[in-house]
Design a protein around this motif. Sequence first.
Motif, PDB file in Angstrom:
ATOM      1  N   ALA A 196       0.831  -1.206   0.000  1.00 52.17           N
ATOM      2  CA  ALA A 196       0.000   0.000   0.000  1.00 52.17           C
ATOM      3  C   ALA A 196       0.865   1.255   0.000  1.00 52.17           C
ATOM      4  CB  ALA A 196      -0.922  -0.009   1.221  1.00 52.17           C
ATOM      5  N   PHE A 197       1.998   1.207   0.682  1.00 52.56           N
ATOM      6  CA  PHE A 197       2.916   2.352   0.729  1.00 52.56           C
ATOM      7  C   PHE A 197       3.340   2.747  -0.687  1.00 52.56           C
ATOM      8  CE2 PHE A 197       6.986   4.411   0.837  1.00 52.56           C
ATOM      9  CZ  PHE A 197       6.957   5.238   1.949  1.00 52.56           C
ATOM     10  N   PHE A 198       3.770   1.752  -1.475  1.00 46.44           N
ATOM     11  CA  PHE A 198       4.268   2.065  -2.816  1.00 46.44           C
ATOM     12  C   PHE A 198       3.143   2.329  -3.806  1.00 46.44           C
ATOM     13  CE2 PHE A 198       8.116   0.469  -0.939  1.00 46.44           C
ATOM     14  CZ  PHE A 198       9.069   1.314  -1.498  1.00 46.44           C
ATOM     15  N   GLY A 199       1.941   1.856  -3.494  1.00 47.90           N
ATOM     16  CA  GLY A 199       0.794   2.216  -4.310  1.00 47.90           C
ATOM     17  C   GLY A 199       0.405   3.667  -4.091  1.00 47.90           C
ATOM     18  N   ALA A 200       0.443   4.090  -2.831  1.00 51.32           N
ATOM     19  CA  ALA A 200      -0.020   5.436  -2.475  1.00 51.32           C
ATOM     20  C   ALA A 200       1.024   6.523  -2.717  1.00 51.32           C
ATOM     21  CB  ALA A 200      -0.456   5.461  -1.009  1.00 51.32           C
ATOM     22  N   TYR A 201       2.298   6.232  -2.467  1.00 49.85           N
ATOM     23  CA  TYR A 201       3.318   7.279  -2.571  1.00 49.85           C
ATOM     24  C   TYR A 201       4.114   7.249  -3.872  1.00 49.85           C
ATOM     25  CZ  TYR A 201       2.347   8.365   2.288  1.00 49.85           C
ATOM     26  OH  TYR A 201       1.719   8.729   3.453  1.00 49.85           O
ATOM     27  N   TYR A 202       4.123   6.095  -4.545  1.00 51.07           N
ATOM     28  CA  TYR A 202       4.817   6.007  -5.830  1.00 51.07           C
ATOM     29  C   TYR A 202       3.854   5.788  -6.994  1.00 51.07           C
ATOM     30  CZ  TYR A 202       9.489   6.145  -3.816  1.00 51.07           C
ATOM     31  OH  TYR A 202      10.638   6.560  -3.191  1.00 51.07           O
ATOM     32  N   GLY A 203       2.600   5.505  -6.688  1.00 53.07           N
ATOM     33  CA  GLY A 203       1.620   5.300  -7.738  1.00 53.07           C
ATOM     34  C   GLY A 203       1.869   4.052  -8.558  1.00 53.07           C
ATOM     35  N   PHE A 204       2.527   3.044  -7.953  1.00 56.78           N
ATOM     36  CA  PHE A 204       2.829   1.831  -8.698  1.00 56.78           C
ATOM     37  C   PHE A 204       1.552   1.107  -9.115  1.00 56.78           C
ATOM     38  CE2 PHE A 204       7.362   0.761  -6.996  1.00 56.78           C
ATOM     39  CZ  PHE A 204       7.859   1.851  -7.695  1.00 56.78           C
ATOM     40  N   ARG A 205       1.510   0.698 -10.367  1.00 55.48           N
ATOM     41  CA  ARG A 205       0.478  -0.222 -10.807  1.00 55.48           C
ATOM     42  C   ARG A 205       0.741  -1.576 -10.141  1.00 55.48           C
ATOM     43  NH1 ARG A 205       2.466   2.507 -15.471  1.00 55.48           N
ATOM     44  NH2 ARG A 205       0.890   3.756 -16.536  1.00 55.48           N
ATOM     45  N   ARG A 206      -0.279  -2.395 -10.088  1.00 59.56           N
ATOM     46  CA  ARG A 206      -0.129  -3.720  -9.468  1.00 59.56           C
ATOM     47  C   ARG A 206       0.972  -4.525 -10.160  1.00 59.56           C
ATOM     48  NH1 ARG A 206      -5.107  -7.780 -10.183  1.00 59.56           N
ATOM     49  NH2 ARG A 206      -4.294  -7.576 -12.304  1.00 59.56           N
ATOM     50  N   SER A 207       1.013  -4.487 -11.479  1.00 60.30           N
ATOM     51  CA  SER A 207       2.015  -5.244 -12.230  1.00 60.30           C
ATOM     52  C   SER A 207       3.423  -4.718 -11.948  1.00 60.30           C
ATOM     53  CB  SER A 207       1.718  -5.171 -13.729  1.00 60.30           C
ATOM     54  OG  SER A 207       1.729  -3.820 -14.170  1.00 60.30           O
ATOM     55  N   GLU A 208       3.554  -3.405 -11.757  1.00 64.37           N
ATOM     56  CA  GLU A 208       4.862  -2.805 -11.463  1.00 64.37           C
ATOM     57  C   GLU A 208       5.327  -3.182 -10.063  1.00 64.37           C
ATOM     58  OE1 GLU A 208       4.273   1.196 -14.251  1.00 64.37           O
ATOM     59  OE2 GLU A 208       3.929   1.291 -12.088  1.00 64.37           O
ATOM     60  N   LEU A 209       4.401  -3.196  -9.120  1.00 62.57           N
ATOM     61  CA  LEU A 209       4.722  -3.568  -7.744  1.00 62.57           C
ATOM     62  C   LEU A 209       5.283  -4.982  -7.701  1.00 62.57           C
ATOM     63  CD1 LEU A 209       4.125  -2.636  -4.605  1.00 62.57           C
ATOM     64  CD2 LEU A 209       2.386  -4.431  -4.817  1.00 62.57           C
ATOM     65  N   LEU A 210       4.571  -5.922  -8.348  1.00 60.74           N
ATOM     66  CA  LEU A 210       4.980  -7.324  -8.308  1.00 60.74           C
ATOM     67  C   LEU A 210       6.210  -7.592  -9.164  1.00 60.74           C
ATOM     68  CD1 LEU A 210       1.509  -9.126  -8.382  1.00 60.74           C
ATOM     69  CD2 LEU A 210       2.892  -8.449  -6.417  1.00 60.74           C
TER      70      LEU A 210
END
Length: 289
Positions: A127-141
């Motif tokens: 959630a941290f990288f989704g909220a502060y970096y705007g990572f898409r799910r595919s980018e996160l994984l």
Amino acid sequence: TYEGYEYRAAHIKRYFEPLKYKVRELSSRMVDQFLKHELAHGKRDQKTGEMGPLSVRSVRSYKSILSAVYDQAAIDGLVSSNPVTSVKVHGKSNASYQREEAFLTEEEVADLLKFLKEHYPRFLPMAFFGAYYGFRRSELLGLRWPSISWQEKTISVENTVVRVSTLVEKESTKTRDSKRTLHLFPAAEKCLLAVRQEQDDYKSFFGTAYRNTEGYVFTREDGSRYDPSWVSKNFEKAMKAYGRPDITYHKLRHSCASMLINRGWDIKQLQYWLGHADPETTLKIYSHY
């Protein structure tokens, strides 16, 4: 993308194959019957196996594929006209799907992270990288440890993990512009160090059974990759428990955009940070917020 089209084409084939129509025999009425059938019975419930309504948007995608087929059939001289063109998919217009985007404020994001730390700790760094970096799910994984430079204080988005019918690792991103290198600010570095420490602990525990040979940052306890659908479904459960069922993992990306706009970022800065290929996409976000 290819698998998505392949799935839809197979679905169309399952409906028409038993009817044994030739290409030239299909009429607008037959197309209309097919589309109405899909609107009423085109989706199978994963739990009960029963067939139910398919969304208007999905049915329109079936119509688009059929229309493209008949455009080509007309070019090839198999039909004199396209029977799909005149058929309408009745229901909500595409514009009605462009609902006002739900997002969290900066204060709400901080509160959510506290909640996740206590109740859903494995989702805290995601959630941290989704909220502060705007990572898409595919980018996160797809994030790997070699993409993080502790010395230069940077984090690079270079790989993705996606699924339609199969799980695919890609040495690429959604678009060319999605590949980007961002500043690793102190809170993000602290977050990643905690993830690495936890991963090292699990690596010691599992020993030779540990599976993360590719160096992914976000993995299961045994090092195996997360399925993208697992992230979506379980994050949805966490958000229901938090009291914000309207917030999906992708909505954290919207929250990131909102916070950066609120901090005075301009369009070019936001476009680069979020990895938009088209500045028009960024402009739409700006105009919305």
